[in-house]
Design an enzyme around this catalytic site. Structure first.
Site, PDB file in Angstrom:
ATOM      1  N   ASP A   1       0.845  -1.154   0.002  1.00 27.73           N
ATOM      2  CA  ASP A   1       0.092  -0.219   0.065  1.00 27.73           C
ATOM      3  C   ASP A   1       1.007   1.151  -0.061  1.00 27.73           C
ATOM      4  OD1 ASP A   1      -2.469   1.577   0.496  1.00 27.73           O
ATOM      5  OD2 ASP A   1      -1.684   2.023   2.467  1.00 27.73           O
TER       6      ASP A   1
ATOM      7  N   GLU B   1     -13.308  19.795   5.129  1.00 26.45           N
ATOM      8  CA  GLU B   1     -12.397  18.434   5.546  1.00 26.45           C
ATOM      9  C   GLU B   1     -12.570  18.503   7.312  1.00 26.45           C
ATOM     10  OE1 GLU B   1     -11.447  16.126   3.982  1.00 26.45           O
ATOM     11  OE2 GLU B   1     -10.345  16.645   2.233  1.00 26.45           O
TER      12      GLU B   1
ATOM     13  N   SER C   1     -13.427  15.173   8.736  1.00 25.08           N
ATOM     14  CA  SER C   1     -13.020  14.048   7.749  1.00 25.08           C
ATOM     15  C   SER C   1     -11.764  13.548   8.593  1.00 25.08           C
ATOM     16  CB  SER C   1     -12.745  14.690   6.588  1.00 25.08           C
ATOM     17  OG  SER C   1     -11.984  13.294   5.705  1.00 25.08           O
ATOM     18  N   GLU C   2     -11.775  12.218   8.552  1.00 21.11           N
ATOM     19  CA  GLU C   2     -10.671  11.416   9.139  1.00 21.11           C
ATOM     20  C   GLU C   2      -9.581  11.013   8.160  1.00 21.11           C
ATOM     21  OE1 GLU C   2     -12.195   8.317  11.402  1.00 21.11           O
ATOM     22  OE2 GLU C   2     -13.310   9.416  12.772  1.00 21.11           O
TER      23      GLU C   2
ATOM     24  N   GLY D   1     -14.150  11.908  -2.365  1.00 21.29           N
ATOM     25  CA  GLY D   1     -13.883  13.120  -1.748  1.00 21.29           C
ATOM     26  C   GLY D   1     -15.076  13.482  -0.746  1.00 21.29           C
TER      27      GLY D   1
ATOM     28  N   ILE E   1     -20.351  22.743  -1.178  1.00 21.34           N
ATOM     29  CA  ILE E   1     -19.019  22.513  -1.132  1.00 21.34           C
ATOM     30  C   ILE E   1     -18.608  21.171  -1.674  1.00 21.34           C
ATOM     31  CG2 ILE E   1     -16.640  22.571  -0.179  1.00 21.34           C
ATOM     32  CD1 ILE E   1     -17.755  24.356   2.113  1.00 21.34           C
TER      33      ILE E   1
ATOM     34  N   ASP F   1      -6.964  -1.277   4.991  1.00 21.48           N
ATOM     35  CA  ASP F   1      -6.379  -2.510   4.169  1.00 21.48           C
ATOM     36  C   ASP F   1      -6.644  -3.783   4.525  1.00 21.48           C
ATOM     37  OD1 ASP F   1      -4.652  -0.741   2.267  1.00 21.48           O
ATOM     38  OD2 ASP F   1      -3.190  -0.512   3.758  1.00 21.48           O
TER      39      ASP F   1
END
Length: 733
Positions: free
Chosen positions: A420, A454, A457-458, A489, A498, A622
């Site tokens: 990754d 954002e 957001s994490e 996004g 936005i 992952d």
């Protein structure tokens, strides 16, 4: 389903382990059972609605073995005490046997030692009886329970072989004219040698599990808890979640928690293998059993007892040491037929020499005993698990947590390694590099709206946006609406709608990007991730973010390529950004624009091409790909998610440990093959020689006492070969 690990006392050979395992698998409610002779533990998975731990323990004890019952905090003491008790007991049995066997041996050879006593055979009978039935009781007990379970074990071979010599000699002594010569020395010397082997085996097996003992020994016994404004020293078992604990310089951190006051540096090498102390401040996590170096601080306990990272690691290492590698299946299959085959071979050898070759009874009896005694199922049973125990232990010492024997064996077979990108090959802490104006809106306004989007957001990129806005002292309001769209996004509202994300997001909302493609392509060619900002569906600006490559990524990739491994980079980034990073690392194969949920599909595609695939990721998004890969390698510095995902966890988040894991796997498998070769070679040569195959050509006949010594030391030699792995040193890149 519940999984438990039960320590068991009283196993003398691999046949004992297989008998217990077979019985456990027949219990209603038990889905899987694995009994490891090397570390004397059973790993059992069962349905709590159908069977409980007490029923399982009773089933084991009915077979004649002892279950070591323990509480969580007594784990180390109970096991250590039991191991030490076994070693002391075997030492006592050996010394007792030796003290009695020396005069037996001397009196049995008057022509050598020139000692002849009246009633010599009666004296020998009196001296040999306690050796046969007191010291040898453990062999009779094992043989009895094996017979009860309708099977046979090493104890069966020893009991039958020594009993043949003892009872024949007793009849010669007690019945006139029954025979001319007593063989008390054969019985006594055999038991002495085999008891010596059992003692040495107990000592060496204890050394094989030293890594787990070191981990368990790290646990502190007490903690300084602040209650009612006062410092109170309590035992570790009395700490509860939410307690505020004070840690002074030089003290061990008692449990896992979060720093609430103070600054210090903490030595986490015992958990991660990383020698450099880690700085800790308010809000940082601390791990139980690590050592506070300089400052004093307070922290709030978040995990205690079995939930602590250290105890999770101990449990995982124990499970790994108790698991079976695929290569062991062959040895297990051979071992299951081994003892019955040896008994038949001994009987056939006796009948051949006595009835066909015309040799006398004593000659044939000696061959019968030698065949029984020289055979060693223990060497076969110990060959794989002892190497696995030391291999997983060495991994733990170096901050590489290998969660199963299968993973340890399979790592060296890998042909393709998929990395990754974010957080694995790169630091995962990107920074804003460019803010590009597209419409009549300045850079600060672009950054402000991006930061509002954002704020909740994490995503790693969100942190870069927010850090940049803090740096420019931009006040960021909370959005009135927020929606994360994975792989695309964010959509948010604050006065305006936005949209902030990649081309896919713009396409989803039918916003054309034709006029900005040149600018995007230029930044992407430089390895930057470009995010598009649209207000009320009109593109107003671009923000480029770059992630830096980790210190050793290039060296690790180069080393793995020289080792013949195919390297693939997988990422959700667009192809141009991914290619730019891959180019810097020397990676030719890139899978770009892959959504988190599609990573496992890419792993499957590679596997369908016949490749043996390892996936290296951060253990969070992952997880499905790590599970799908032939070997999942999680990078996570002791995080819960990393411990739960992947078959191998790199506790230091150091990519160099991928190379170390492959080398350690190679080294361990090589040791296993050496052990199996010598175990098979010893038995395949030893049994025919004991059966007298050389006698017609050379006149050589194996003395049962020499056979006993060879049998006793064969298993010790296998364990000792595994212990040589402790000298393993990490490969420097």
């Amino acid at each position: 389903m519940k999984k438990i690990i039960i320590p068991i006392s009283g196993m003398h050979c691999d046949s004992c382990a297989r008998n217990i395992e077979s019985r456990l698998k027949k219990l209603k409610g038990v889905s899987n059972a694995n009994v490891n002779f090397a570390n004397e533990k059973a790993t059992i998975e069962f349905d709590e609605n159908k069977i409980n731990e007490d029923d399982i323990a009773k089933a084991i004890e009915k077979l004649g073995y002892r279950v070591i019952k323990e509480h969580a905090h007594e784990h180390i003491d109970k096991e250590k005490m039991e191991r030490e008790h076994e070693i002391r007991h075997m030492k006592k049995m050996f010394i007792t046997s030796l003290i009695l066997t020396i005069p037996i041996f001397v009196l049995s050879f008057p022509e050598i030692f020139n000692i002849m006593l009246p009633y010599q055979n009666f004296i020998l009978l009196i001296l040999t009886t306690p050796v046969q039935f007191y010291v040898g009781y453990m062999f009779y007990k094992g043989a009895y329970f094996a017979l009860k379970a309708r099977t046979a074990s090493m104890d069966t071979l020893v009991a039958v072989g020594t009993s043949a010599a003892y009872f024949y000699s007793a009849l010669v002594t007690l019945i006139p004219n029954f025979g001319s010569y007593a063989y008390f020395d054969t019985s006594a010397v055999l038991i002495t040698f085999i008891t010596l082997g059992e003692w040495l085996e107990a000592v060496t097996k204890g050394k094989a599990s030293e890594a787990i003992k070191k981990l368990i020994g790290l646990q502190p016994k007490t903690a300084t808890v602040i209650r009612n404004g006062k410092d109170l020293e309590v035992s570790i078992e009395e700490v509860i979640v939410g307690d505020v604990i004070r840690v002074k310089p030089g003290q061990k951190i008692p449990v896992d928690g979060i720093v609430v006051e103070g600054v210090s540096s903490v030595d986490e090498s015992m958990i991660t293998g990383e020698s450099i102390p880690v700085e800790k401040k308010k809000g940082d996590k601390v791990i139980g059993a690590t050592i506070n170096k300089h400052g004093s601080f307070k922290f709030k306990a978040t995990k205690i007892g079995k939930e602590m990272v250290l105890n999770q690691i101990i449990k995982l290492v124990e499970e790994a040491q108790g698991s079976k590698a695929p290569i062991q299946r062959m040895a297990d299959k051979v071992s299951s037929y081994f003892v019955p085959f040896v008994i038949i071979a001994a009987i056939v050898s006796f009948l051949f020499w006595y009835m066909i070759a015309g040799q006398d009874f004593i000659f044939s009896l000696n061959i019968f005993i030698a065949v029984l005694i020289i055979a060693c199922p223990c060497a076969l049973g110990l060959a794989t698990p002892t190497a696995i125990m030391v291999g997983t232990g060495k991994g733990a010492e170096n901050g590489i947590l290998i969660k199963s024997a299968e993973a340890l064996e399979n790592v060296h077979k890998i042909t393709t390694i998929v990395f990754d990108k974010t957080g694995t090959l790169t630091k995962g802490k990107p920074e804003v590099t460019d803010i590009v104006e597209v419409d009549d809106i300045d850079k600060k306004e672009i950054l402000k709206f991006a930061a509002i989007a954002e704020k909740n957001s994490e995503h790693p990129l969100a942190e870069a946006i927010l850090n940049k806005s803090n740096e420019l002292k931009i006040k960021v309001q909370n959005p009135k609406f927020f929606k994360a769209i994975p792989g695309h996004g964010i959509m948010a509202r604050y006065n305006k709608t936005i949209l902030f994300g990649n081309r896919k997001l713009m396409k989803k909302y039918r916003i054309k990007t034709d006029g900005i493609e040149d600018k995007i392509n230029l930044m992407e060619s430089q390895g930057k991730t470009v995010m598009i900002l649209a207000l009320n569906k009109k593109i107003v600006g671009l923000i480029a973010v770059a992630d830096t490559i980790k210190e050793f990524s290039s060296k690790v990739i180069g080393k793995l390529q020289r080792m013949g491994k195919e390297i693939v980079m997988i990422t959700g980034d667009n192809k141009k950004t991914a290619d730019a990073i891959a180019s810097q690392l020397g990676i030719d194969s890139v899978l770009a624009e892959v959504l988190p949920e599609d990573k496992e599909k890419e792993i499957t595609k590679l596997q369908k091409k016949g490749k043996i695939v390892a996936m290296v990721g951060d253990g969070i998004n992952d997880a499905p790909a790590l599970a799908m890969a032939d070997v999942g390698i999680a990078i996570g510095a002791g995080t819960d998610v990393a411990l739960e995902t992947g078959q191998i966890v790199l506790m230091k988040s150091d990519l160099r440990d991928v190379v170390t894991a492959i080398y350690l796997s190679n080294y361990t498998v090589r040791k296993i093959k050496q052990n199996l070769f010598w175990a098979f070679f010893y038995n395949s040569i030893g049994i025919p020689v004991a059966a007298g195959i050389l006698y017609p050509f050379t006149g050589f006949l194996l003395n049962p006492m020499i056979a006993g010594a060879a049998m006793a030391f064969s298993s010790v030699s296998v364990v000792s070969n595994s212990l040589l792995m402790k000298r393993y040193k990490k490969v420097r890149l």
